[in-house]
Motif scaffolding. Structure first.
Motif, mmCIF file in Angstrom:
data_model
loop_
_atom_site.group_PDB
_atom_site.id
_atom_site.type_symbol
_atom_site.label_atom_id
_atom_site.label_comp_id
_atom_site.label_asym_id
_atom_site.label_seq_id
_atom_site.Cartn_x
_atom_site.Cartn_y
_atom_site.Cartn_z
ATOM 1 N N ALA A 23 72.038 75.655 11.296
ATOM 2 C CA ALA A 23 71.958 76.934 11.233
ATOM 3 C C ALA A 23 70.085 76.854 11.276
ATOM 4 C CB ALA A 23 72.009 77.156 9.976
ATOM 5 N N THR A 24 69.846 75.772 10.210
ATOM 6 C CA THR A 24 68.325 75.315 10.979
ATOM 7 C C THR A 24 67.533 74.644 11.946
ATOM 8 O OG1 THR A 24 68.148 74.404 9.045
ATOM 9 C CG2 THR A 24 65.845 74.004 10.002
ATOM 10 N N LEU A 27 68.458 78.556 13.766
ATOM 11 C CA LEU A 27 66.609 79.387 13.925
ATOM 12 C C LEU A 27 65.899 78.878 14.228
ATOM 13 C CD1 LEU A 27 68.066 79.763 9.777
ATOM 14 C CD2 LEU A 27 67.952 81.727 11.323
ATOM 15 N N GLU A 30 66.255 79.852 17.826
ATOM 16 C CA GLU A 30 66.264 81.259 17.869
ATOM 17 C C GLU A 30 64.725 81.790 18.067
ATOM 18 O OE1 GLU A 30 70.276 82.315 17.341
ATOM 19 O OE2 GLU A 30 68.421 82.611 15.887
ATOM 20 N N GLN A 31 63.863 81.077 16.992
ATOM 21 C CA GLN A 31 62.481 82.203 17.034
ATOM 22 C C GLN A 31 61.079 81.351 16.916
ATOM 23 O OE1 GLN A 31 62.950 82.987 12.333
ATOM 24 N NE2 GLN A 31 64.702 83.639 11.730
ATOM 25 N N ILE A 36 60.329 78.884 8.942
ATOM 26 C CA ILE A 36 61.437 79.545 8.775
ATOM 27 C C ILE A 36 62.025 79.644 7.177
ATOM 28 C CG2 ILE A 36 62.856 79.554 11.032
ATOM 29 C CD1 ILE A 36 64.717 77.222 9.963
ATOM 30 N N GLU A 40 66.718 82.616 5.115
ATOM 31 C CA GLU A 40 67.794 82.818 6.641
ATOM 32 C C GLU A 40 68.300 81.786 6.472
ATOM 33 O OE1 GLU A 40 64.054 83.941 9.026
ATOM 34 O OE2 GLU A 40 63.047 82.497 8.915
ATOM 35 N N ILE A 41 68.032 80.532 6.471
ATOM 36 C CA ILE A 41 68.877 79.217 7.066
ATOM 37 C C ILE A 41 70.479 79.867 5.789
ATOM 38 C CG2 ILE A 41 69.065 76.953 6.311
ATOM 39 C CD1 ILE A 41 66.227 76.872 6.589
ATOM 40 N N ARG A 44 72.079 82.318 7.412
ATOM 41 C CA ARG A 44 72.501 81.716 8.449
ATOM 42 C C ARG A 44 73.590 80.833 8.260
ATOM 43 N NH1 ARG A 44 71.658 81.451 14.559
ATOM 44 N NH2 ARG A 44 70.664 83.492 13.954
ATOM 45 N N SER A 45 73.796 79.731 8.204
ATOM 46 C CA SER A 45 75.010 78.881 6.826
ATOM 47 C C SER A 45 76.052 79.518 6.102
ATOM 48 C CB SER A 45 74.897 77.940 6.546
ATOM 49 O OG SER A 45 73.950 78.125 4.831
#
Length: 63
Positions: A23-24, A27, A30-31, A36, A40-41, A44-45
Motif C-alpha cells: 500500500a505504501t 501510494l 501514485e502521488q 503520505i 492513507e496507508i 489503502r491496505s
C-alpha cells in the motif's frame, strides 16, 4: 481468540506486513511523493494504522 497457524493461512494471502508495504509503495508511486499519511496507508491496505508501529516501529521504519 486463537491465532490461525501459518499452515492454515491461504498461501496467496499476503501478510499484514506485506499489505502495508504494498500500500505504501502504491501510494508513493501514485502521488509521486514520500509525504503520505498513516491514514492513507491504513485506508489503502484495509488495515489499522497501529500495525505500522507494531511491524516497523514508526512510519520512518516503514519508509
Amino acid at each position: 481468540m486463537a491465532r490461525p497457524s501459518r499452515k492454515n493461512m491461504d498461501a496467496d494471502t499476503p501478510s499484514a506486513r506485506d499489505q502495508l508495504l504494498d500500500a505504501t509503495g502504491i501510494l508513493m508511486t501514485e502521488q509521486r511523493t514520500i509525504d503520505i499519511s498513516l491514514a492513507e496507508i491504513a485506508e489503502r491496505s484495509n488495515l489499522n494504522s497501529a500495525l505500522v508501529k507494531y511491524y516497523f516501529g514508526s512510519k520512518n521504519g516503514l519508509l
